[in-house]
Design a protein around this motif. Structure first.
Motif, short mmCIF file in Angstrom:
data_model
loop_
_atom_site.label_atom_id
_atom_site.label_comp_id
_atom_site.label_asym_id
_atom_site.label_seq_id
_atom_site.Cartn_x
_atom_site.Cartn_y
_atom_site.Cartn_z
N LEU A 2 8.13 -0.09 -13.59
CA LEU A 2 6.73 0.35 -13.48
C LEU A 2 6.74 1.86 -13.32
O LEU A 2 7.35 2.39 -12.38
CB LEU A 2 6.07 -0.32 -12.27
N ARG A 3 6.06 2.54 -14.23
CA ARG A 3 6.06 4.00 -14.20
C ARG A 3 4.63 4.51 -14.27
O ARG A 3 3.87 4.16 -15.17
CB ARG A 3 6.87 4.56 -15.37
N ILE A 4 4.27 5.34 -13.29
CA ILE A 4 2.94 5.94 -13.20
C ILE A 4 3.11 7.45 -13.29
O ILE A 4 3.89 8.03 -12.54
CB ILE A 4 2.27 5.54 -11.87
N GLU A 5 2.37 8.07 -14.21
CA GLU A 5 2.53 9.50 -14.43
C GLU A 5 1.18 10.20 -14.42
O GLU A 5 0.28 9.83 -15.19
CB GLU A 5 3.23 9.76 -15.77
N ARG A 6 1.04 11.17 -13.53
CA ARG A 6 -0.13 12.04 -13.43
C ARG A 6 -1.45 11.25 -13.47
O ARG A 6 -2.39 11.61 -14.17
CB ARG A 6 -0.11 13.12 -14.52
N LEU A 7 -1.47 10.18 -12.70
CA LEU A 7 -2.61 9.26 -12.71
C LEU A 7 -3.75 9.83 -11.87
O LEU A 7 -3.56 10.19 -10.71
CB LEU A 7 -2.18 7.91 -12.16
N SER A 8 -4.93 9.86 -12.44
CA SER A 8 -6.13 10.33 -11.74
C SER A 8 -7.28 9.38 -12.03
O SER A 8 -7.35 8.76 -13.09
CB SER A 8 -6.51 11.75 -12.17
N LEU A 47 -5.88 -0.14 -10.87
CA LEU A 47 -5.47 0.52 -12.11
C LEU A 47 -4.17 -0.07 -12.64
O LEU A 47 -4.03 -0.30 -13.85
CB LEU A 47 -5.33 2.02 -11.87
N ILE A 48 -3.22 -0.33 -11.75
CA ILE A 48 -1.95 -0.93 -12.18
C ILE A 48 -2.20 -2.32 -12.77
O ILE A 48 -1.57 -2.73 -13.74
CB ILE A 48 -0.96 -1.02 -11.01
N ALA A 49 -3.16 -3.05 -12.16
CA ALA A 49 -3.49 -4.40 -12.64
C ALA A 49 -4.26 -4.40 -13.95
O ALA A 49 -4.45 -5.46 -14.56
CB ALA A 49 -4.29 -5.13 -11.57
N GLY A 50 -4.74 -3.24 -14.38
CA GLY A 50 -5.54 -3.16 -15.59
C GLY A 50 -6.97 -3.60 -15.39
O GLY A 50 -7.69 -3.87 -16.36
N ASP A 62 7.66 -1.61 -18.32
CA ASP A 62 8.71 -1.71 -19.34
C ASP A 62 8.34 -0.94 -20.60
O ASP A 62 8.55 -1.40 -21.73
CB ASP A 62 8.99 -3.18 -19.68
N GLY A 63 7.72 0.22 -20.40
CA GLY A 63 7.37 1.07 -21.52
C GLY A 63 6.07 0.72 -22.21
O GLY A 63 5.62 1.46 -23.09
N GLU A 64 5.43 -0.39 -21.83
CA GLU A 64 4.15 -0.79 -22.43
C GLU A 64 3.00 -0.24 -21.58
O GLU A 64 2.93 -0.50 -20.38
CB GLU A 64 4.05 -2.31 -22.50
N ILE A 65 2.10 0.50 -22.21
CA ILE A 65 0.97 1.08 -21.50
C ILE A 65 0.02 -0.02 -21.03
O ILE A 65 -0.33 -0.93 -21.78
CB ILE A 65 0.20 2.07 -22.39
N PRO A 71 -0.03 -9.44 -19.11
CA PRO A 71 0.66 -10.69 -18.77
C PRO A 71 1.87 -10.52 -17.86
O PRO A 71 2.29 -11.47 -17.20
CB PRO A 71 1.08 -11.24 -20.14
N LYS A 72 2.42 -9.31 -17.80
CA LYS A 72 3.57 -9.09 -16.93
C LYS A 72 3.18 -8.73 -15.49
O LYS A 72 4.05 -8.55 -14.64
CB LYS A 72 4.45 -7.97 -17.50
N VAL A 73 1.87 -8.61 -15.26
CA VAL A 73 1.38 -8.16 -13.94
C VAL A 73 0.48 -9.22 -13.34
O VAL A 73 -0.53 -9.60 -13.92
CB VAL A 73 0.61 -6.82 -14.06
N GLY A 74 0.84 -9.70 -12.14
CA GLY A 74 0.02 -10.64 -11.40
C GLY A 74 -0.57 -9.97 -10.17
O GLY A 74 0.00 -9.00 -9.66
N VAL A 75 -1.71 -10.48 -9.70
CA VAL A 75 -2.42 -9.87 -8.58
C VAL A 75 -2.80 -10.93 -7.55
O VAL A 75 -3.28 -12.01 -7.91
CB VAL A 75 -3.71 -9.16 -9.04
N VAL A 76 -2.61 -10.60 -6.27
CA VAL A 76 -3.09 -11.41 -5.15
C VAL A 76 -3.98 -10.52 -4.31
O VAL A 76 -3.55 -9.47 -3.84
CB VAL A 76 -1.94 -11.98 -4.30
N PHE A 77 -5.24 -10.94 -4.11
CA PHE A 77 -6.20 -10.13 -3.39
C PHE A 77 -6.22 -10.48 -1.91
O PHE A 77 -5.58 -11.42 -1.46
CB PHE A 77 -7.60 -10.32 -3.99
N GLN A 78 -7.01 -9.71 -1.15
CA GLN A 78 -7.12 -9.94 0.29
C GLN A 78 -7.69 -11.32 0.57
O GLN A 78 -7.23 -12.01 1.48
CB GLN A 78 -8.02 -8.87 0.92
N GLU A 79 -8.71 -11.75 -0.19
CA GLU A 79 -9.23 -13.09 -0.07
C GLU A 79 -8.60 -13.95 -1.18
O GLU A 79 -8.36 -13.46 -2.28
CB GLU A 79 -10.75 -13.12 -0.24
#
Length: 258
Positions: A2-8, A47-50, A62-65, A71-79
């Motif tokens: 996972l690579r984040i560059e100059r994210l605003s 933002l990472i989750a899209g 893995d190099g994919e923007i 599909p490679k990113v899963g999310v679990v929220f507070q609730e």
């Protein structure tokens, strides 16, 4: 990985939530993100989750923007955000509805077994405890087969014993599946217990202030002298992150002479 560059990120009302965030998370690593209110922790995770679009900069897995839910990113929220009219099994299967029925059944059974809830597959969410519901949410995220698992304060509403139980479940999943994990938390002891590295953020706008490597071998015990020592280091970094930058402090100090 996972690579984040100059994210605003700047919102429509002009609020700058994040500015020039650079971060790299290695494969199989657990990274915790801590910081005070207004430092953009949840914005960064979204933002990472899209789930939102950056104003500038890039996020890549893995190099994919990442420009939308990936599909490679899963999310679990507070609730847990479970659908109350669906059974536990159907909630876990919700994100893989397009798979063949037998494959779906096998994935759901495997995911529930991993979080210790296979015997509760046909129950409704209302029949489960808060900790069990959060385990269902973790199983749902895991069922889609992510390589990166994002967690946004997933244990904050739970009592200490349930939180410790879920920490153990999460670490087993991480170890068994080789997941890369990014967790946002306000609990610095939790960060020190779970993470390989902790990213400390500063506010207005949110940006990386410091990075602390957790130099404690696993398995770790919350409340042990080693973990408490790392927690003190994190508290010190958070305290420094809340102070104005040195140049701002110098300007304030120089103003006292006029």
């Amino acid at each position: 990985m996972l690579r984040i560059e100059r994210l605003s990120k700047t919102y429509a009302d002009g609020k700058r939530a994040l500015a020039d965030v650079d971060l790299e998370v290695r494969r199989g690593e657990i990274v915790a993100i801590v910081g005070g209110s207004g430092c953009g922790k949840t914005t960064l995770l979204r933002l990472i989750a899209g789930l939102d679009r950056p104003s500038a900069g890039t996020i890549a897995v893995d190099g994919e923007i990442v420009a939308a839910p990936h599909p490679k990113v899963g999310v679990v929220f507070q609730e847990p955000r479970l659908l109350p009219w669906l059974s536990v099994a159907d909630n876990v299967a919700f994100g893989i509805a397009g798979r063949p029925a037998e494959e779906r059944r096998r994935i759901v059974q495997g995911a529930l077994a991993r979080v210790g809830l296979l015997e509760h597959a046909e129950r409704l969410p209302r029949d489960l405890s808060g900790g069990q519901q959060q385990r269902v949410a973790i199983a749902r995220a895991f069922a889609a087969g992510p390589q990166v698992l994002l967690l946004d304060e997933p244990f904050s509403a739970l009592d200490a014993f349930t939180r410790a139980d879920l920490h153990a479940h999460l670490l087993r999943l991480w170890q068994d599946a080789g997941l890369t994990v990014v967790i946002v938390t306000h609990d610095v002891t939790e960060a020190a217990t779970l993470a390989d590295r902790v990213i400390v953020m500063r506010p207005d706008p949110g940006r990386v202030h410091d990075e602390v490597e957790i130099l404690v071998a696993r398995p770790r015990e919350r409340g042990s002298p080693a973990i408490e020592g790392m927690a003190r280091t994190l508290y010190a970094a958070l305290d420094e992150a809340r102070r104005p930058p040195i140049r701002e402090r110098e300007v304030e100090a120089s103003g006292l002479w006029w």
